[in-house]
Structure formats: structure tokens, C-alpha cells
Design an enzyme around this catalytic site. Structure first.
Site, mmCIF file in Angstrom:
data_model
loop_
_atom_site.group_PDB
_atom_site.id
_atom_site.type_symbol
_atom_site.label_atom_id
_atom_site.label_comp_id
_atom_site.label_asym_id
_atom_site.label_seq_id
_atom_site.Cartn_x
_atom_site.Cartn_y
_atom_site.Cartn_z
ATOM 1 N N ASP A 1 0.856 -1.200 0.000
ATOM 2 C CA ASP A 1 0.000 0.000 0.000
ATOM 3 C C ASP A 1 0.886 1.242 0.000
ATOM 4 O O ASP A 1 2.032 1.199 0.442
ATOM 5 C CB ASP A 1 -0.889 0.022 1.250
ATOM 6 C CG ASP A 1 -1.845 -1.153 1.288
ATOM 7 O OD1 ASP A 1 -2.111 -1.733 0.214
ATOM 8 O OD2 ASP A 1 -2.309 -1.486 2.391
HETATM 9 N N1 URA Z 1 -0.916 -5.931 4.024
HETATM 10 C C1 URA Z 1 -1.476 -4.702 3.958
HETATM 11 O O1 URA Z 1 -2.482 -4.446 4.565
HETATM 12 N N2 URA Z 1 -0.872 -3.787 3.170
HETATM 13 C C2 URA Z 1 0.260 -4.026 2.501
HETATM 14 O O2 URA Z 1 0.769 -3.140 1.820
HETATM 15 C C3 URA Z 1 0.832 -5.299 2.590
HETATM 16 C C4 URA Z 1 0.222 -6.236 3.355
#
Ligand code: URA
Length: 241
Positions: free
Chosen positions: A102
Site C-alpha cells: 500500500d
Molecule cells: N498488508 C497490507 O495491509 N498492506 C500491505 O501493503 C501489505 C500487506
């Protein structure tokens, strides 16, 4: 392939390759070769100081992703993307991210020119372990550890059993390590939401046994070592080129 290309394909920088060739330290079939433009055949044996170089057809990079960057090579909304963080020499290669983080999540991003390797590493079928350091709201207890270990119903899918290790109690928060073997959209955040402890910070520190190099500041990257690349190929069940 040209000799200078071959030497850089072994993970040596272009500047060093030039210097080493000029110094006569690079041999082709046991004879010093000082012409960087020398054309090699597929049977040529290239060595540095007598040691045979392993020439890589593919390039693999680890990046310490800062928050604010999209894990992609381009973004339709013009947001900054991780490939903008690559030095010029690497930015010319067709490097693609291995999976996604993310935008607000930091830490280990692998990029590779080997699409098949990337595909195998992100495929849920192969179940490669990804490790995250997390800080979440509130105080975690053994019951939370059990909930992760049991697997978790998240509405559109059931997360497989995951390993949660509490590492430090903070003021109104907990620092912990999480290992998951899938990578569904927002998975870690959703698992913590589900147990009532929303994520404050999330950083990926390992993928399939390759660990984020602690010497890399956020935004910095480096080539994978041969050993790290070999670990990824072995985990993916592929022959390293
Ligand atoms: N889990 C999440 O919630 N976000 C990420 O970027 C990776 C794993």
C-alpha cells in the site's frame, strides 16, 4: 554480448567494470581482455582475478520503499511511483515490482526483470512467507496470537493461519512481527482491524527468505547478491539463469 555488458551482468557497476577491464584483471578464456567492446560468444568464460563470473541475464533489486509511493511503474493519477527511486542505470531496465505494498506501507520491495520469477513469488499457490514489522493500536495478548494462528474470516476470503509475535508493549500500542503466506489486498491491515487493533505503521522486512538490508535508508535500493537471487529462484522452484 559485449565484454563490459557481461561484467556488469555479473553485478559489477559500469564504472568498476571499465576500471577492471582497463587494468587487465578481466580475462576471457584465460587471456586478459582490455577491450570493453570485445564480442563474447555464449561459450566464452569470463573471469575476474581468475574467478569465473556468473553472468546474469536478469537484474533483481531490493528497495526500501518510503511511504507515499505507489508500487508500480506508472500511476494513472500521476502519483509518485517506486521506479522513480531507481538510479538512472537501473531505471533503463524493464524492472517490475514483485507484488504490491500500500502507498502508506514501507519496507522491502523486490523488483525484477524476470517476469516468471515475479509471477511465481506472488502466486498464492506457492505460499511464500512475507514478514512485516507492525505497530498497532492497543495492547495485544495471547488471544490475538491465537486468532492469527487459526486463520481468519475476512468477508470475501478466509486468511490462512498467520504467525503473530508480540515484540514490545508501547504506550497505548504494541509492536509486533507478522508472517503471512498470502498477499491479498490490505490483508495485514484487515486482519488487525478484525481483532480490534488497527495498524498504525506497517513495514515489510522479508519475502521468501530475503531480508531487507538494514543499511538501506528509505528510498535507497541495491542489486540482490547472487546468494539472495539464488534463494528467490529456489523458493520459486525455478532454475537460476
Ligand atoms: N498488508 C497490507 O495491509 N498492506 C500491505 O501493503 C501489505 C500487506
Amino acid at each position: 554480448m559485449r565484454l563490459d555488458k557481461a561484467v556488469t551482468a555479473a553485478g559489477i557497476s559500469r564504472k568498476d567494470a571499465k576500471r577492471l577491464i582497463a587494468a587487465g584483471r578481466v580475462t576471457v578464456d584465460d587471456r586478459p581482455a582490455r577491450d570493453p567492446g570485445l564480442q563474447l560468444s555464449s561459450a566464452s568464460r569470463v573471469a575476474l582475478d581468475g574467478e569465473t563470473l556468473i553472468l546474469r541475464l536478469h537484474t533483481h533489486v531490493m528497495l526500501n520503499k518510503p511511504a507515499g509511493y505507489v508500487s508500480a511503474t506508472q500511476d494513472a493519477h500521476g502519483l509518485p511511483v517506486i521506479t522513480e527511486l531507481l538510479p538512472e542505470a537501473l531505471s533503463r531496465l524493464p524492472l517490475g515490482p514483485v507484488g504490491r505494498l500500500d502507498r502508506d506501507v514501507t519496507g522491502l520491495m523486490l523488483l525484477t526483470t524476470d517476469g516468471q520469477l515475479a509471477h511465481r513469488l506472488i502466486s498464492p499457490r506457492h505460499g511464500h512467507v512475507k514478514r512485516y514489522e507492525a505497530v498497532c493500536e492497543g495492547k495485544l495478548d495471547e488471544n490475538c496470537v491465537l486468532r492469527f494462528a487459526e486463520g481468519m474470516e475476512l468477508g470475501d476470503f478466509t486468511a490462512k493461519p498467520a504467525v503473530l509475535t508480540i515484540t514490545e508493549e508501547l504506550d497505548g500500542a504494541t509492536r509486533c512481527l507478522v508472517e503471512i503466506s498470502e498477499g491479498k489486498f490490505h490483508q495485514v491491515k484487515r486482519m488487525f482491524e478484525k481483532i480490534g487493533h488497527p495498524i498504525i505503521r506497517l513495514k515489510r522486512v522479508a519475502i521468501a527468505g530475503v531480508f531487507l538490508d538494514e543499511a538501506l535508508e528509505e528510498g535507497q535500493c541495491r542489486l540482490l547478491t547472487n546468494d539472495e537471487a539464488a534463494r528467490l529462484y529456489a523458493a520459486a522452484g525455478l532454475e537460476m539463469e
